[in-house]
Design a protein around this motif. Structure first.
Motif: not given
Length: 295
Positions: A95-100, A107-111, A127-132
């Protein structure tokens, strides 16, 4: 345009009343605090969410066509997401998973945690950052995709919610050639009449109209439904055009397009102009028909 955390904080402090946007609390430390809340007995919200996610994983996933890339907004620790990931990986090899999330460090720790659990079966990118900031990156992914947002709308001000939903809708626009072809009439309109009609503010819809009347045919109707009230200037002709919320912009003239005929309907149509069918070859989808003038 997306604002940086500094700009967002300054905007709040320059407002009356002054405020701190709720998204500003989710740096690396804030994400850890959020994770601690899930273990508090009185914190009903997390447990209620988890129950719904388990129900969706058991029932709702069957409605999705696989494989796809899973994108998640505001992923946090991904504990709830893992319920869905586990279910998908029972049927798919990978499964490909892009997480924000706002914090790149978090995020690095979650990965690292996800890698320890799933290994190479879960192909993760961050994908670090705010939604926009991340919406354009998700929008540019051209394969089949599913967007997961377990945080939902409840933390955002009411005046912001429509814009967020519009951006989410635009990230999921169908990138298949047939969808692009249907929408290309808008690009031609913008070019020829010098306008700026924004396709992200419309949703492509359609239906198949079946008609068994021998003097008619079945056909397809396709349109763009306006998601908001919007007005555009047509500079080359000095006019404006307004679309009401929910109004349809039909992508065809007349009754519809891509007409589908039964043999009897074709026979009736040709007979009405003095032709008759000599032979016909079909493969269940298309037909080649030989006709001649009636004697």
């Amino acid at each position: 345009m997306a604002m940086s955390i500094r700009e967002l904080l300054l905007q709040g402090l320059n407002s009356d009343p002054k405020y701190i946007d709720v998204s500003c609390r989710y740096d690396e430390q804030g994400s850890k605090y959020d994770e601690e809340c899930t273990n508090v007995e009185s914190y009903y919200y997390y447990k209620a969410e988890e129950e719904i996610v388990r129900t969706f994983a058991a029932v709702g996933l069957s409605n999705l066509e696989m494989p796809f890339k899973l994108f998640e907004l505001g992923c946090g620790s991904t504990k709830k997401s893992q319920i869905i990931i586990d279910k998908i990986l029972r049927h798919e090899s990978t499964l490909e998973y892009g997480l924000n999330d706002l914090s790149a460090d978090f995020l690095e720790k979650v990965c690292e945690d996800l890698s320890a659990i799933y290994g190479s079966r879960l192909k993760v990118d961050t994908l670090a950052g705010d939604f926009m900031t991340v919406f354009p990156k998700i929008r540019n992914y051209r394969g089949r995709k599913v967007l997961l947002w377990l945080g939902g709308l409840h933390c955002f001000p009411l005046n912001i919610q429509p814009e967020l939903l519009l951006n989410i809708a635009s990230t999921l626009q169908d990138s298949k050639p047939i969808s692009k072809l249907y929408k290309n009439g808008v690009h031609v309109l913008n070019r020829e009449l010098k306008s700026t009609i924004d396709l992200s503010k419309f949703e492509l819809e359609g239906r198949y109209v079946e008609n068994k009347d021998v003097s008619s045919a079945s056909y397809i109707q396709v349109w763009l439904r306006s998601l908001v009230e919007q007005t555009y200037v047509l500079e080359n002709v000095g006019k404006t055009v307004t679309f009401g919320r929910g109004e349809k912009l039909l992508l065809y003239g007349g009754n519809g397009l891509s007409h589908k005929y039964t043999f009897e309907q074709l026979e009736h149509l040709f007979a009405s102009v003095g032709l008759q069918i000599v032979n016909q070859w079909d493969n269940g989808h298309s037909a080649l028909t030989m006709v001649k003038r009636k004697s």
